[in-house]
Design a protein around this motif. Structure first.
Motif, PDB file in Angstrom:
ATOM      1  N   GLY A 236      14.237  -7.241  28.381  1.00  0.00           N
ATOM      2  CA  GLY A 236      15.465  -7.928  28.763  1.00  0.00           C
ATOM      3  C   GLY A 236      15.201  -9.162  29.602  1.00  0.00           C
ATOM      4  O   GLY A 236      15.888 -10.191  29.460  1.00  0.00           O
ATOM      5  N   ALA A 237      14.195  -9.090  30.483  1.00  0.00           N
ATOM      6  CA  ALA A 237      13.858 -10.247  31.321  1.00  0.00           C
ATOM      7  C   ALA A 237      13.315 -11.393  30.484  1.00  0.00           C
ATOM      8  O   ALA A 237      13.578 -12.570  30.784  1.00  0.00           O
ATOM      9  CB  ALA A 237      12.837  -9.831  32.379  1.00  0.00           C
ATOM     10  N   LEU A 262      19.833 -14.029  38.157  1.00  0.00           N
ATOM     11  CA  LEU A 262      18.456 -13.532  38.071  1.00  0.00           C
ATOM     12  C   LEU A 262      18.224 -12.383  39.059  1.00  0.00           C
ATOM     13  O   LEU A 262      17.638 -11.351  38.694  1.00  0.00           O
ATOM     14  CB  LEU A 262      17.477 -14.668  38.338  1.00  0.00           C
ATOM     15  N   ALA A 263      18.680 -12.565  40.296  1.00  0.00           N
ATOM     16  CA  ALA A 263      18.506 -11.503  41.290  1.00  0.00           C
ATOM     17  C   ALA A 263      19.298 -10.259  40.904  1.00  0.00           C
ATOM     18  O   ALA A 263      18.808  -9.128  41.051  1.00  0.00           O
ATOM     19  CB  ALA A 263      18.931 -12.000  42.669  1.00  0.00           C
ATOM     20  N   GLY A 264      20.515 -10.457  40.408  1.00  0.00           N
ATOM     21  CA  GLY A 264      21.329  -9.318  39.986  1.00  0.00           C
ATOM     22  C   GLY A 264      20.690  -8.560  38.839  1.00  0.00           C
ATOM     23  O   GLY A 264      20.771  -7.324  38.791  1.00  0.00           O
ATOM     24  N   VAL A 269      18.753  -3.793  36.872  1.00  0.00           N
ATOM     25  CA  VAL A 269      18.001  -3.072  35.844  1.00  0.00           C
ATOM     26  C   VAL A 269      17.010  -2.095  36.479  1.00  0.00           C
ATOM     27  O   VAL A 269      16.752  -1.013  35.935  1.00  0.00           O
ATOM     28  CB  VAL A 269      17.279  -4.069  34.906  1.00  0.00           C
ATOM     29  N   THR A 270      16.466  -2.448  37.654  1.00  0.00           N
ATOM     30  CA  THR A 270      15.562  -1.522  38.340  1.00  0.00           C
ATOM     31  C   THR A 270      16.293  -0.258  38.764  1.00  0.00           C
ATOM     32  O   THR A 270      15.811   0.861  38.540  1.00  0.00           O
ATOM     33  CB  THR A 270      14.929  -2.200  39.564  1.00  0.00           C
ATOM     34  N   LEU A 271      17.479  -0.415  39.361  1.00  0.00           N
ATOM     35  CA  LEU A 271      18.254   0.748  39.780  1.00  0.00           C
ATOM     36  C   LEU A 271      18.731   1.566  38.584  1.00  0.00           C
ATOM     37  O   LEU A 271      18.735   2.808  38.626  1.00  0.00           O
ATOM     38  CB  LEU A 271      19.450   0.305  40.619  1.00  0.00           C
ATOM     39  N   LEU A 272      19.114   0.882  37.515  1.00  0.00           N
ATOM     40  CA  LEU A 272      19.592   1.588  36.327  1.00  0.00           C
ATOM     41  C   LEU A 272      18.482   2.412  35.690  1.00  0.00           C
ATOM     42  O   LEU A 272      18.703   3.564  35.277  1.00  0.00           O
ATOM     43  CB  LEU A 272      20.153   0.577  35.321  1.00  0.00           C
ATOM     44  N   PRO A 361       7.859  -5.574  36.200  1.00  0.00           N
ATOM     45  CA  PRO A 361       8.042  -6.009  34.812  1.00  0.00           C
ATOM     46  C   PRO A 361       9.353  -6.746  34.572  1.00  0.00           C
ATOM     47  O   PRO A 361       9.445  -7.583  33.673  1.00  0.00           O
ATOM     48  CB  PRO A 361       7.991  -4.698  34.017  1.00  0.00           C
ATOM     49  N   ALA A 362      10.392  -6.427  35.353  1.00  0.00           N
ATOM     50  CA  ALA A 362      11.662  -7.139  35.222  1.00  0.00           C
ATOM     51  C   ALA A 362      11.645  -8.487  35.920  1.00  0.00           C
ATOM     52  O   ALA A 362      12.438  -9.376  35.599  1.00  0.00           O
ATOM     53  CB  ALA A 362      12.804  -6.284  35.773  1.00  0.00           C
ATOM     54  N   LEU A 363      10.732  -8.650  36.879  1.00  0.00           N
ATOM     55  CA  LEU A 363      10.656  -9.888  37.649  1.00  0.00           C
ATOM     56  C   LEU A 363       9.667 -10.881  37.063  1.00  0.00           C
ATOM     57  O   LEU A 363       9.924 -12.102  37.051  1.00  0.00           O
ATOM     58  CB  LEU A 363      10.275  -9.568  39.097  1.00  0.00           C
ATOM     59  N   ALA A 364       8.530 -10.406  36.576  1.00  0.00           N
ATOM     60  CA  ALA A 364       7.448 -11.289  36.142  1.00  0.00           C
ATOM     61  C   ALA A 364       7.872 -12.302  35.070  1.00  0.00           C
ATOM     62  O   ALA A 364       7.517 -13.489  35.171  1.00  0.00           O
ATOM     63  CB  ALA A 364       6.259 -10.448  35.657  1.00  0.00           C
TER      64      ALA A 364
END
Length: 388
Positions: A236-237, A262-264, A269-272, A361-364
């Motif tokens: 997704g990222a 981007l922050a949201g 996605v990390t919390l989900l 992985p969601a941030l990179a």
């Protein structure tokens, strides 16, 4: 039990079709061949069709195919990533499911409950209907939206020409996007199966040990296996990064204006993705509370016995016996260490490293946007100003 009995990936309609075609027996690197095939089917015809209409290479004031970063990120990066990550994810999930059956987490009298739960998950995995539903959902937007593809407002696009959808646009809408949606939905279905397993696991009756060295009652291996679903956040990222790059390139959007999005995404996605692990928190809370009650009573008796021995040794004026001649001090120190470990037990089956493993992985994939927003020299200068 067979090798596939503890697998979440090796089952279902798509797996049976691959098995019937002989693909599962022909190569040890099936995921690489499958990823290459999907990229070839989705992207190579687009290259040919866009080249024929003169919309392949980037051009001023128009978005050509090779300048459509969202499409390239979706078909060239995210799609093969999900395919290549599936075997590695399945291997770790397989080990976690096997450990549930073989470790001492379930009393022998409750093993039939666990086997019944695993059998239910296997039946859902092997059912053809969920994956048929995934196929329907993959093509459903075509019929809901009438085949219209989403475009950037006011920017000429390789998918349309003269107000009509081009052949390249039709291929993307009818082949490229449905295949990407299907692979993503298959991953989401496996994630849902895993979440269902975690949700029903407490009903089996786990035997948790609050003093376990992993500080999570012996369930830390579930958090490690759960990290494999971080590939959903990474895919997704990649798509989000490509879409933001399109907005920055063609609509002059700034990285600062996209910061909340981007922050949201990273936080959300990390919390989900971590949420299914929280379903195990109630049994971890109970295990920690009961262990603290038990150890607190035992600690009171140990402290009283130690104090009595200390007083007796202090009152021994002859000095014939010392407290150090006994193992009481060492035993009391060992008990104190066990109690402190129990008191610091986590009530969620993951650590900060698991959290980091889901967030990175969601941030990179979003970090390259900073290089587009500012030059390398400006970036180095800002970093040097912050560090020096």
């Amino acid at each position: 039990m067979s090798q596939d009995s503890y697998s979440l990936m090796r089952g279902g309609l798509v797996h049976r079709l691959l098995h019937a075609s002989g693909a599962l027996h022909g190569s040890r690197r099936l995921s690489w061949w499958l990823a290459a095939l999907l990229v070839a089917v989705t992207l190579l015809p687009l290259v040919g069709l866009a080249s024929a209409q003169g919309m392949l290479l980037p051009r001023p004031h128009a978005m050509a195919l090779l300048g459509d970063y969202a499409t390239l990120a979706r078909l060239l990066l995210a799609l093969p990533l999900l395919v290549l990550a599936a075997p590695r994810a399945d291997a770790l999930l397989h080990s976690a499911l096997r450990q549930l059956s073989q470790a001492s987490l379930v009393h022998p009298r409750r093993q039939p409950r666990l086997q019944a739960l695993l059998a239910t998950i296997r039946r859902l995995r092997d059912s053809r209907w969920p994956e048929l539903a995934c196929i329907v959902l993959a093509f459903l937007p075509l019929f809901v939206q009438g085949g219209v593809v989403s475009l950037l407002s006011g920017v000429p696009d390789w998918r349309t020409e003269g107000g009509a959808t081009t052949p390249a646009g039709h291929w993307y809408a009818w082949v490229g996007m449905p295949l990407f949606r299907l692979v993503m939905l298959l991953w989401l279905w496996r994630f849902l199966l895993w979440a269902m397993l975690l949700a029903r696991l407490p009903s089996v009756g786990l035997t948790l040990h609050a003093e376990h060295p992993d500080r999570t009652g012996g369930l830390a291996f579930l958090g490690v296996a759960h990290e494999r679903f971080s590939m959903l956040g990474a895919a997704g990222a990649l798509v989000l990064s490509g879409a933001c790059l399109n907005h920055m390139t063609y609509l002059d959007a700034s990285l600062y204006s996209l910061r909340h999005l981007l922050a949201g995404y990273v936080i959300g996605v990390t919390l989900l993705l971590l949420a299914p692990l929280l379903l195990l928190s109630p049994i971890l809370i109970r295990a920690r509370r009961h262990a603290l009650y038990r150890f607190s009573a035992l600690g009171s008796r140990a402290a009283a016995a130690f104090d009595q021995r200390w007083r007796a040794a202090s009152e021994d004026t002859a000095g014939s016996e010392s407290l150090l001649d006994h193992n009481d001090a060492s035993a009391f120190a060992d008990f104190s260490a066990v109690y402190q470990g129990t008191a610091s037990m986590s009530v969620v089956p993951f650590t900060r490293w698991t959290l980091l493993g889901m967030a990175l992985p969601a941030l990179a994939p979003l970090l390259p946007l900073a290089l587009v927003a500012m030059s390398v020299d400006d970036l180095v200068a800002k970093l040097a100003g912050m560090l020096i």
